[in-house]
Design a protein around this motif. Structure first.
Motif, PDB file in Angstrom:
ATOM      1  N   MET A 131       0.852  -1.176   0.000  1.00  0.00           N
ATOM      2  CA  MET A 131       0.000   0.000   0.000  1.00  0.00           C
ATOM      3  C   MET A 131       0.894   1.234   0.000  1.00  0.00           C
ATOM      4  SD  MET A 131      -1.086   0.583   3.959  1.00  0.00           S
ATOM      5  CE  MET A 131      -1.178   2.335   3.628  1.00  0.00           C
ATOM      6  N   THR A 132       0.343   2.342  -0.405  1.00  0.00           N
ATOM      7  CA  THR A 132       1.074   3.602  -0.405  1.00  0.00           C
ATOM      8  C   THR A 132       0.395   4.556   0.566  1.00  0.00           C
ATOM      9  OG1 THR A 132       1.769   3.315  -2.701  1.00  0.00           O
ATOM     10  CG2 THR A 132       1.884   5.531  -1.797  1.00  0.00           C
ATOM     11  N   ALA A 133       1.188   5.138   1.455  1.00  0.00           N
ATOM     12  CA  ALA A 133       0.663   6.096   2.428  1.00  0.00           C
ATOM     13  C   ALA A 133       1.496   7.368   2.370  1.00  0.00           C
ATOM     14  CB  ALA A 133       0.693   5.500   3.835  1.00  0.00           C
ATOM     15  N   THR A 134       0.829   8.481   2.615  1.00  0.00           N
ATOM     16  CA  THR A 134       1.517   9.776   2.634  1.00  0.00           C
ATOM     17  C   THR A 134       1.485  10.330   4.047  1.00  0.00           C
ATOM     18  OG1 THR A 134       0.874  10.232   0.347  1.00  0.00           O
ATOM     19  CG2 THR A 134       1.594  12.100   1.685  1.00  0.00           C
ATOM     20  N   LYS A 194       5.416  10.380   0.451  1.00  0.00           N
ATOM     21  CA  LYS A 194       4.643   9.283  -0.108  1.00  0.00           C
ATOM     22  C   LYS A 194       5.540   8.064  -0.270  1.00  0.00           C
ATOM     23  CE  LYS A 194       1.437   8.266  -3.906  1.00  0.00           C
ATOM     24  NZ  LYS A 194       0.836   8.783  -5.161  1.00  0.00           N
ATOM     25  N   GLN A 240      -6.597   5.264   6.257  1.00  0.00           N
ATOM     26  CA  GLN A 240      -7.276   5.791   5.073  1.00  0.00           C
ATOM     27  C   GLN A 240      -6.720   5.230   3.775  1.00  0.00           C
ATOM     28  OE1 GLN A 240      -6.792  10.003   5.741  1.00  0.00           O
ATOM     29  NE2 GLN A 240      -8.605  10.139   7.057  1.00  0.00           N
ATOM     30  N   SER A 241      -5.571   4.542   3.855  1.00  0.00           N
ATOM     31  CA  SER A 241      -4.960   3.979   2.650  1.00  0.00           C
ATOM     32  C   SER A 241      -5.007   2.458   2.609  1.00  0.00           C
ATOM     33  CB  SER A 241      -3.490   4.431   2.557  1.00  0.00           C
ATOM     34  OG  SER A 241      -3.371   5.833   2.576  1.00  0.00           O
ATOM     35  N   SER A 277      -3.454   8.197   8.744  1.00  0.00           N
ATOM     36  CA  SER A 277      -2.901   8.179   7.385  1.00  0.00           C
ATOM     37  C   SER A 277      -2.851   6.764   6.828  1.00  0.00           C
ATOM     38  CB  SER A 277      -1.493   8.798   7.390  1.00  0.00           C
ATOM     39  OG  SER A 277      -1.522  10.143   7.784  1.00  0.00           O
ATOM     40  N   PHE A 278      -2.455   5.808   7.669  1.00  0.00           N
ATOM     41  CA  PHE A 278      -2.414   4.417   7.209  1.00  0.00           C
ATOM     42  C   PHE A 278      -3.820   3.849   7.014  1.00  0.00           C
ATOM     43  CE2 PHE A 278       2.009   4.220   9.035  1.00  0.00           C
ATOM     44  CZ  PHE A 278       2.636   3.900   7.847  1.00  0.00           C
ATOM     45  N   CYS A 288     -11.228  -0.550   2.305  1.00  0.00           N
ATOM     46  CA  CYS A 288     -11.950  -0.253   1.063  1.00  0.00           C
ATOM     47  C   CYS A 288     -12.933  -1.356   0.688  1.00  0.00           C
ATOM     48  CB  CYS A 288     -10.962  -0.035  -0.088  1.00  0.00           C
ATOM     49  SG  CYS A 288      -9.822   1.336   0.171  1.00  0.00           S
ATOM     50  N   GLU A 298       5.788   3.533  -0.253  1.00  0.00           N
ATOM     51  CA  GLU A 298       5.117   2.238  -0.367  1.00  0.00           C
ATOM     52  C   GLU A 298       5.505   1.356   0.819  1.00  0.00           C
ATOM     53  OE1 GLU A 298       4.240  -0.443  -4.136  1.00  0.00           O
ATOM     54  OE2 GLU A 298       6.246  -0.869  -3.363  1.00  0.00           O
TER      55      GLU A 298
END
Length: 730
Positions: free
Chosen positions: A248-251, A256, A340-341, A337-338, A346, A258
């Motif tokens: 997953m990618t988190a900002t 940003k 939500q990604s 942040s994590f 989802c 992976e």
């Protein structure tokens, strides 16, 4: 009915687990983080505390850290889905797309304030139940025990959700259900049922201690495990035991990056013990550097937060309180942040799963008629331990069953959240524990040996045997579980569950008392004396394991599983234990096999008795060599370990297991499978360490009869091996 059959919403809940060595301050950080008061004296967490214990655990909203009851979250999701379906129907009517009778089947009216409509809906609901009580296509019997459910009962069931449905506002909030794991080493083997690859982990360390220091208890006692080893235990169990290798990618902070799943956030405790802010930064940086060097395989899973909590309950200065709030908010933002990604957040969750979660969850404290009705269902139809058939029957009775695949997916989802424990290996179809707190208490009762509460000599002897031999009997289990009033069927299910996770292993009885006996090696006291081998010939050590970059550490749980597996294979009770070491007697060869844990390797030795009589000594030695040659006990251990790694640590299932010997020059391990590093002479080998590269004589090769990493079967095999070497030399 349309909402029930088609309604869904995005997943809103994830489990966040505080983990780490014992007495590092996990519970204190969790209390600060969830805005609870710190305890002056706090008992150690035992195995785990989970979110229904609101004193210790919280379900809180990611957006603003407001706490919630998980049951209310499920109910709100159901109500919102029903409201959305109702609004969609009204909109369809307004634009004249189709008449209500065409959109919905006769009787499927969802008029919130119309009691007659609710009863009509219940009637159709009953018809639906009757049509879904046939056996599943996959062979799972799902017939309800009460398929002739009354219309009135259906009405009451729907009314539970309808009561607060009017003008329900949409809530897109996300929630974290927080657990606190006990860090004592004895609990490591019991954590596996509660871990999940779809959870987030906050790994805590004591910034006052160096990573190679021994872990300290609350009273300052030094344990025989270092902070590094404890962190390795946790990381290997959390990450290595996870089959999901998704990314997953988190900002975070506009950076940003992976990451691999599951996510582990590293935080520190004992901020009151550092001398300055720079001292804290330096200590944190050094700890993470050494951890990264020791566990390179896990670096893409770990986020270093550089957060250092001061949880000293005596320090209530304004500066400290502000710092705690700052650290809590920082951790909160990182987690958000994590969350939500995360792909897990989802996923679309069917409304049926939320309703089943409500039915399986603990009863609510309320005198509301609808709540009383739901609680009544749980009291009569939901048990602490259930089979899949029973769960399927319950789902069918309330029109929630849509097939075996969805049922298994629903149970896996609830397992990921810690709402149930779903173990598919424990029975033909699996075992489901609906009361997780209850199971934690059961595990705790069986594995805690601090003090025998009874004055009975017989009971005291059962405790002594468990702590000195790592073995328990049915009588011991009956005694420690007596307060729970369990019937024999429930006890049997618990034993099956514990066996499926290798928490214990059934062994044949050492006596004719008719009792079952169990091998529980982690109950052994760490101060049990080592084996006295003065009267034995002892072989040199052969190591079995993996390259550090592949499998950097073998956790205690895997090691104990290995001992249990070997015990089953060799089928005898002549096994002696001391800390992280076991000695098995192999009757056929009249010798012992010693199996010892050594980081990412298992160290093996065999030994056999000495004799002053030359004839007897020669006969014994010959029989032992024949046994090592023919039975290959080290191959048994190697195969068992490889299988366990594939099953319990799926991330490493493609890693190659090898035989190793220790270099006499540099002390590093070098593996035997590479024929290029074996000399013409059977016991000469070249070190694989680039900084050494020396040829050395290994008695391990002689003792275990290897040539070119293969077993020395006969003269022809040896000659062929030497011929191969000559070809390589050319």
């Amino acid at each position: 009915m349309q909402a029930l059959q088609q309604g869904s919403c995005k997943n809103k809940v994830i489990r966040a687990m505080f983990a780490g060595p014992e007495c590092v301050g996990k519970s204190s950080i969790m209390r600060v983080f969830t805005q609870q008061q710190l305890a002056i004296v706090q008992d150690p967490t035992q195995i785990a505390d989970q979110s229904d214990k609101m004193v210790y655990l919280k379900v809180y909203k990611i957006k603003d850290r407001t706490t919630y009851d998980i049951r209310r979250i499920w109910d709100n999701n159901v109500q919102q889905i029903v409201q959305k379906t109702h609004d969609t129907q009204i909109n369809s009517q307004q634009i004249g797309m189709e008449s209500q009778s065409a959109v919905w089947s006769t009787g499927r009216h969802l008029l919130i304030n119309d009691q007659h409509a609710i009863i009509q809906s219940a009637a159709v609901y009953q018809d639906n139940v009757a049509s879904t009580t046939s056996p599943d296509a996959d062979g799972l019997a799902v017939q309800s025990t009460d398929s002739n459910m009354s219309v009135e009962r259906c009405r009451e069931f729907f009314q539970y959700y309808y009561q607060t449905l009017i003008n329900k506002t949409t809530d897109d909030s996300q929630y974290a259900k927080i657990w606190d794991f006990g860090g004592q080493s004895i609990y490591h083997v019991t954590h596996q049922p509660f871990l999940s690859g779809n959870s987030m982990y906050i790994l805590v360390f004591n910034i006052e201690q160096n990573i190679d220091d021994n872990v300290l208890t609350r009273d300052g006692q030094s344990l025989n495990i270092t902070y590094l080893q404890s962190m390795q235990e946790w990381l290997t169990s959390i990450i290595g035991g996870n089959a999901n290798q998704a990314k997953m990618t988190a900002t975070i902070d506009n950076d940003k990056v992976e990451y691999s799943l599951p996510i582990v956030i590293l935080v520190a405790s004992h901020g009151d013990c550092i001398t300055s802010e720079q001292d804290g930064i330096d200590r944190f940086t050094e700890f993470e550097r050494q951890l990264r060097a020791a566990m390179p395989r896990y670096k893409s899973n770990i986020y270093s937060s550089r957060i250092i909590f001061n949880c000293n309950p005596d320090d209530i200065s304004i500066t400290t309180l502000a710092d705690r709030e700052r650290c809590s908010l920082r951790l909160h933002e990182i987690m958000k942040s994590f969350v939500q990604s995360l792909p897990f957040m989802c996923n679309d969750i069917p409304i049926r799963w939320y309703i089943m979660a409500t039915l399986l969850h603990k009863p609510l404290d309320s005198s509301n008629d609808e709540v009383v009705f739901i609680n009544g269902i749980r009291d009569t139809r939901v048990h602490k331990i259930m089979t899949i058939q029973e769960i399927a029957s319950l789902a069918t009775e309330f029109g929630l069953y849509e097939g075996q695949d969805e049922l298994l997916a629903m149970l896996s989802y609830l397992h990921d959240l810690g709402e149930v424990i779903f173990c598919r290996q424990a029975d033909a179809y699996g075992i489901i524990v609906t009361d997780v707190d209850w199971l934690l208490r059961i595990f705790r009762a069986i594995i805690q040996l601090h003090n025998c509460p009874s004055g009975s000599f017989e009971i005291q002897s059962l405790y002594d045997k468990a702590s000195l031999t790592g073995k328990i009997s049915t009588k011991y289990i009956d005694y420690v579980l007596e307060p729970y009033n369990l019937n024999d069927e429930t006890k049997t299910s618990i034993i099956k569950l514990m066996e499926s996770y290798d928490i214990l292993c059934t062994i044949k009885s050492e006596s004719d008392d008719g009792e079952s006996h169990y091998f529980v090696p982690y109950l052994l006291r760490p101060d049990v004396k080592v084996f006295d081998l003065q009267r034995y010939h002892v072989s040199k050590i052969l190591y079995i394991g993996y390259e550090r970059d592949d499998v950097p550490y073998i956790p205690d749980g895997i090691y104990y599983c290995l001992l249990s597996s070997c015990l089953k294979e060799w089928n005898n009770t002549k096994v002696e234990l001391y800390y992280q070491c076991a000695k098995f007697y192999l009757t056929s060869g009249r010798h012992y096999i010693i199996i010892k844990k050594d980081n990412s390797h298992i160290a093996l030795q065999y030994c056999y008795q000495k004799s002053d009589n030359p004839v007897t000594a020669k006969s014994i030695k010959s029989k032992v060599e024949t046994s090592i040659h023919a039975d290959r006990p080290h191959e048994t251990v190697k195969q068992k370990l490889s299988l366990l790694i594939k099953e319990r640590m799926p991330r490493f299932k493609k890693s190659t297991i090898r035989n190793y010997v220790r270099c006499n020059e540099c002390g590093k391990l070098t593996f035997l499978e590479n024929s290029n590093n074996v000399s013409r002479n059977d016991n000469l080998i070249q070190c694989e360490n680039a900084n050494c590269n020396m040829i050395f004589e290994s008695e391990s090769i002689t003792d275990w009869m290897f040539v070119n990493g293969e077993y020395k079967n006969d003269t022809q095999h040896v000659e062929q091996a030497i011929s191969n070497l000559e070809v390589n030399d050319e």
